[in-house]
Design a protein around this motif. Structure first.
Motif, PDB file in Angstrom:
ATOM      1  N   VAL A  26     -41.075  -8.656 199.945  1.00 50.32           N
ATOM      2  CA  VAL A  26     -40.770  -9.582 199.089  1.00 50.32           C
ATOM      3  C   VAL A  26     -39.607  -8.853 198.237  1.00 50.32           C
ATOM      4  CG1 VAL A  26     -42.741  -9.610 197.741  1.00 50.32           C
ATOM      5  CG2 VAL A  26     -41.132 -11.551 196.951  1.00 50.32           C
ATOM      6  N   PRO A  27     -38.612  -9.564 198.525  1.00 47.47           N
ATOM      7  CA  PRO A  27     -37.551  -8.902 197.678  1.00 47.47           C
ATOM      8  C   PRO A  27     -38.154  -9.464 196.206  1.00 47.47           C
ATOM      9  CG  PRO A  27     -37.290 -10.804 199.194  1.00 47.47           C
ATOM     10  CD  PRO A  27     -38.009 -10.793 199.522  1.00 47.47           C
ATOM     11  N   THR A  28     -37.914  -9.034 195.287  1.00 51.48           N
ATOM     12  CA  THR A  28     -37.879  -8.392 194.065  1.00 51.48           C
ATOM     13  C   THR A  28     -36.383  -8.276 193.068  1.00 51.48           C
ATOM     14  OG1 THR A  28     -38.148  -6.307 193.427  1.00 51.48           O
ATOM     15  CG2 THR A  28     -40.000  -7.827 194.029  1.00 51.48           C
TER      16      THR A  28
ATOM     17  N   ARG B  74     -51.639  -8.911 201.467  1.00 51.20           N
ATOM     18  CA  ARG B  74     -50.457  -8.019 200.494  1.00 51.20           C
ATOM     19  C   ARG B  74     -49.185  -8.273 200.815  1.00 51.20           C
ATOM     20  NH1 ARG B  74     -54.457  -6.281 204.009  1.00 51.20           N
ATOM     21  NH2 ARG B  74     -52.954  -7.038 205.456  1.00 51.20           N
ATOM     22  N   ALA B  75     -48.401  -6.983 199.669  1.00 56.46           N
ATOM     23  CA  ALA B  75     -46.784  -8.047 199.290  1.00 56.46           C
ATOM     24  C   ALA B  75     -47.461  -6.660 198.254  1.00 56.46           C
ATOM     25  CB  ALA B  75     -46.620  -9.034 198.591  1.00 56.46           C
ATOM     26  N   PHE B  76     -45.785  -6.369 199.704  1.00 52.82           N
ATOM     27  CA  PHE B  76     -44.504  -5.174 198.909  1.00 52.82           C
ATOM     28  C   PHE B  76     -43.514  -5.295 198.523  1.00 52.82           C
ATOM     29  CE2 PHE B  76     -48.372  -3.569 201.698  1.00 52.82           C
ATOM     30  CZ  PHE B  76     -48.629  -2.861 200.793  1.00 52.82           C
ATOM     31  N   SER B  77     -42.803  -5.012 196.680  1.00 51.75           N
ATOM     32  CA  SER B  77     -41.358  -5.002 196.700  1.00 51.75           C
ATOM     33  C   SER B  77     -40.525  -4.489 197.621  1.00 51.75           C
ATOM     34  CB  SER B  77     -40.890  -3.914 195.451  1.00 51.75           C
ATOM     35  OG  SER B  77     -40.334  -4.833 195.236  1.00 51.75           O
ATOM     36  N   THR B  78     -39.463  -5.262 197.950  1.00 54.04           N
ATOM     37  CA  THR B  78     -38.801  -4.564 198.702  1.00 54.04           C
ATOM     38  C   THR B  78     -36.795  -5.346 197.187  1.00 54.04           C
ATOM     39  OG1 THR B  78     -37.301  -4.937 201.256  1.00 54.04           O
ATOM     40  CG2 THR B  78     -37.830  -6.864 200.361  1.00 54.04           C
TER      41      THR B  78
END
Length: 213
Positions: A146-148, A169-173
């Motif tokens: 996910v763009p942060t 799950r979600a990780f910052s990009t």
């Protein structure tokens, strides 16, 4: 599958001895490409694609495959690599991964700058990387990148996107422009949203890896 975060907007996926890299741009570490068999590129902005870096990788391994849209492919002319163009709805197999193409346009950035093509990728029906957009994936997504942070987005839009997609799950990009204070703010928002959704939502530091089911 092993997922490793590199700087800013770049991630590397590995399984069964094969590696796939998404968006190795100017703000990421060149080591992300070492031994990679395939590169996926979402769009033409320099923080997502570094042509000379790709040239060096292709010269080291001429069997390297690069999958992207036509606009990006036009900037890669002359690279000694297998360059394949895709568009929304396409599916393909590469380096042992199955990939579906989702999305067509970059999010609006500036009223005087035309939108560019933006290609999202769903890898192995597990990891969805939307590029610079909040594109609905159109299917259940276990792991969302996910763009942060970006000139084209607001924090509220990121939260709304997480609530629409509801990944496990979600990780910052797209976080390479932030200083420590900004990263702390992102960490707080992601932690709160993870608690709300009872999901693993957080930022990986550059070089940090997670093992996916």
């Amino acid at each position: 599958m092993k997922l490793t975060k590199f700087g800013h907007a770049c991630v590397r996926l590995e399984k069964d001895g094969s590696a796939l890299v998404i968006d190795p741009g100017a703000f990421s570490e060149e080591s992300a490409l070492e031994g990679a068999r395939t590169v996926l590129i979402t769009h033409e902005h320099f923080d997502h694609v570094d042509v000379e870096r790709l040239r060096r990788a292709a010269e080291a391994d001429p069997s390297l495959e690069i999958w992207t849209n036509e606009a990006v492919a036009a900037t890669l002319t002359g690279l000694p690599a297998e360059i394949r163009t895709v568009r929304h709805g396409d599916t393909f197999d590469t380096a042992g991964f199955g990939v579906k193409v989702v999305g067509e346009w970059h999010a609006p950035n500036h009223p005087d700058i035309p939108a560019v093509r933006n290609t999202g990728f769903l890898v192995d029906e597990e990891v969805f990387y939307p590029g610079d957009a909040f594109t609905p994936p159109g299917t259940e997504v276990p792991t969302l990148l996910v763009p942060t942070n970006a000139p084209w987005m607001k924090m509220a839009e990121m939260v709304e996107y997480l609530r629409r997609v509801r990944p496990a799950r979600a990780f910052s990009t797209h976080d390479g422009l932030l200083n420590d204070a900004g990263l702390g703010l992102v960490d707080g928002w992601l932690e709160r949203e993870g608690e709300r959704q009872k999901a693993d939502i957080r930022r990986l530091k550059p070089g940090e890896s997670v093992d996916l089911p």
